[in-house]
Design an enzyme around this catalytic site. Structure first.
Site, short mmCIF file in Angstrom:
data_model
loop_
_atom_site.label_atom_id
_atom_site.label_comp_id
_atom_site.label_asym_id
_atom_site.label_seq_id
_atom_site.Cartn_x
_atom_site.Cartn_y
_atom_site.Cartn_z
N HIS A 155 0.88 -1.16 -0.08
CA HIS A 155 0.06 -0.08 -0.10
C HIS A 155 0.73 1.30 0.02
O HIS A 155 0.59 2.48 0.46
CB HIS A 155 -0.92 0.05 1.24
N SER A 166 14.04 21.81 -16.49
CA SER A 166 12.85 22.61 -16.86
C SER A 166 13.31 23.74 -17.45
O SER A 166 14.22 24.32 -17.35
CB SER A 166 12.26 22.72 -15.45
N LYS A 195 15.10 21.83 -11.08
CA LYS A 195 14.58 20.38 -11.64
C LYS A 195 15.41 19.65 -12.58
O LYS A 195 16.32 19.72 -13.15
CB LYS A 195 13.24 20.85 -12.50
N GLU A 247 9.09 8.26 -17.31
CA GLU A 247 7.69 8.79 -17.80
C GLU A 247 7.13 8.49 -19.18
O GLU A 247 6.16 8.06 -19.29
CB GLU A 247 7.51 10.40 -17.44
#
Ligand code: ARG
Length: 462
Positions: free
Chosen positions: A156, A277, A283, A290
């Protein structure tokens, strides 16, 4: 351009319809397989005396020249051709005249296309298998280096029990081994020849279907001509196997995305495999993972396209089936891209051991081991579970951990607790002692690596 079937028609096909019908833009990539199939077919026709030995040789020579010219770029595909099959046959005829027109004796594009896709995907499976194998080897390498790197295991997404990073890597190795098994299985059913099924009903010529199959390195001929031209199970099976493999890569990607967030900081990806970024200077984004997660949707979509395209089709060939290629080619192209980018990204990532260990030291992930300590001293598990629960609640209330809790507090809950509880619940013991078959202990991880390497050899030596 006058159509191949001009004899039956009194009008030219509308140019929009021609373009709509054409598959050359996406089936040209099967030209090698198409030519190999035609060479096998022409060889067999000659051997059986269906065409003369001289014509057979001339056709084979012509096909080889076309192949060489396509490879060298001397010959370009005609975008107006209906498909790769028509293009190559028309080219052969333009080179050889009437002799070229004999190639299509006792054959149809229906068995031809079914054969070509099988041959094409057979090669793709080999490449994909090699890539998955490399990925598994990379995981074994990482696991070998981190057989005793302690990290929290989760259920979980809550810290559950301590494991090792090597163990976590080897879980993916197991999934990928099954992916190879699925590829091998798909390959077996794919490598049967539909050639000689002709349009749907076989032929009156004395063809030798086993011979063409053998010439193409296939394990026999399909036993029913209707099935031979109607079957696309091999596309659906492959798309399904690839979808499952992508789901594995996607879950792995998701974990990597989490692990390199500031919240986890379990790993750091190499700069070469991340992006910045345009506005936020701090970043470092895990784009590769992804994209893999994103492309998984696409491969699953390809799988769905194939299933849905086939589900309502009467036997035998229907033009709907032309849609099989873009779907399955998209799936194979994308999985290859994903795996070949994923491998070096994994191989270059830095594992932040100390952070993993720190995370494992919080969250009471040794609570089960504390209960097991009491069990080993004779207490029934359920009672031990309850007592440990009470200890955990007490620790949370007093902002401490099981490791720091004084022995007298332990003793208040059970007289069975002794000084040795501290070593029993230390992270190192918790992990080292989890040496049940398939468990996370360093010893078990090393055994897993050996087993996987052995299995990999068996599965990839076909
Ligand atoms: N381009 C077609 C395909 O990809 C080849 C088979 C066409 N056969 C036919 N009878 N129209 O499926």
């Amino acid at each position: 351009m006058a159509m191949m079937w001009a004899g039956r028609f009194s009008k030219e096909v509308d140019s929009g319809v021609n373009a709509f019908n054409s598959s050359i833009a996406f089936d040209a990539r099967m030209y090698r397989q198409d030519i190999a199939g035609s060479i096998a077919h022409a060889t067999m026709l000659g051997e059986q005396g269906i065409i003369s030995a001289g014509d057979s040789l001339e056709i084979i020579g012509g096909l080889k020249e076309i192949l060489a010219d396509l490879e060298s770029g001397k010959l370009q595909f005609d975008p107006n051709a209906e498909d790769v099959h028509m293009f190559i046959e028309a080219e052969l005829t333009s080179r050889l005249g009437d002799v070229g027109k004999r190639l299509h004796t006792s054959r149809s594009r229906n068995d031809q296309v079914a054969l070509d896709i099988r041959l094409y995907l057979r090669d793709e499976i080999k490449e994909i298998r090699e890539l998955v194998k490399k990925l598994i080897e990379t995981l074994c390498d990482i696991a070998g280096k981190h057989a005793d790197t302690i990290m929290p295991g989760y259920t979980h997404l809550q810290r559950a029990q301590p494991i090792t990073f090597g163990h976590h890597m080897m879980a993916y190795a197991q999934m990928l081994l099954r992916d190879i098994e699925r590829l091998n299985d798909t390959e077996k059913r794919m490598n049967i020849s539909p050639l000689g099924s002709c349009a749907l009903a076989g032929t009156t010529y004395n063809i030798d279907r086993s011979r063409t199959a053998a010439l193409l390195g296939m394990d026999g001929a399909m036993a029913n001509s209707l099935d031979g031209v109607s079957d696309r199970d091999f596309c659906m099976e492959l798309a399904n196997a690839l979808s499952i493999c992508m789901v594995h890569l996607s879950r792995f990607s998701e974990e990597i995305i989490l692990w390199c967030s500031w919240e986890f900081k379990f790993i750091e990806l190499d700069d070469a495999y991340t992006t910045g970024s345009s506005i936020m200077p701090q970043k470092k984004n895990p784009d590769v993972t992804e994209l893999i997660r994103g492309k998984t949707a696409r491969v699953i979509g390809d799988n769905m396209t194939l299933l849905t395209m086939m589900k309502g089709l009467p036997l035998a060939y229907n033009k709907d089936m032309q849609e099989d290629k873009e779907a399955i080619f998209d799936a194979v192209d994308n999985i290859k891209l994903c795996i070949s980018t994923f491998i070096p990204m994994l191989a270059t990532m830095t594992v932040l051991k100390d952070n993993m260990r720190k995370a494992a030291a919080k969250g009471f992930i040794n609570a089960t081991d504390c209960a097991d300590y009491l069990v080993k001293k004779g207490m029934p598990f359920r009672t031990a579970y309850k007592i440990t629960g009470g200890l955990v609640a007490h620790c949370i209330e007093n902002n401490t951990t099981l490791e720091e809790l004084p022995l007298e507090d332990y003793k208040k809950q059970s007289e069975l607790f002794e000084e040795d509880v501290y070593s029993a619940i230390s992270l190192d013991t918790c992990v080292k002692e989890r040496k049940s078959y398939g468990g996370p202990s360093p010893e078990s991880v090393r055994a897993q690596i050996e087993l996987v390497q052995k299995k990999l050899k068996e599965l990839c030596n076909g």
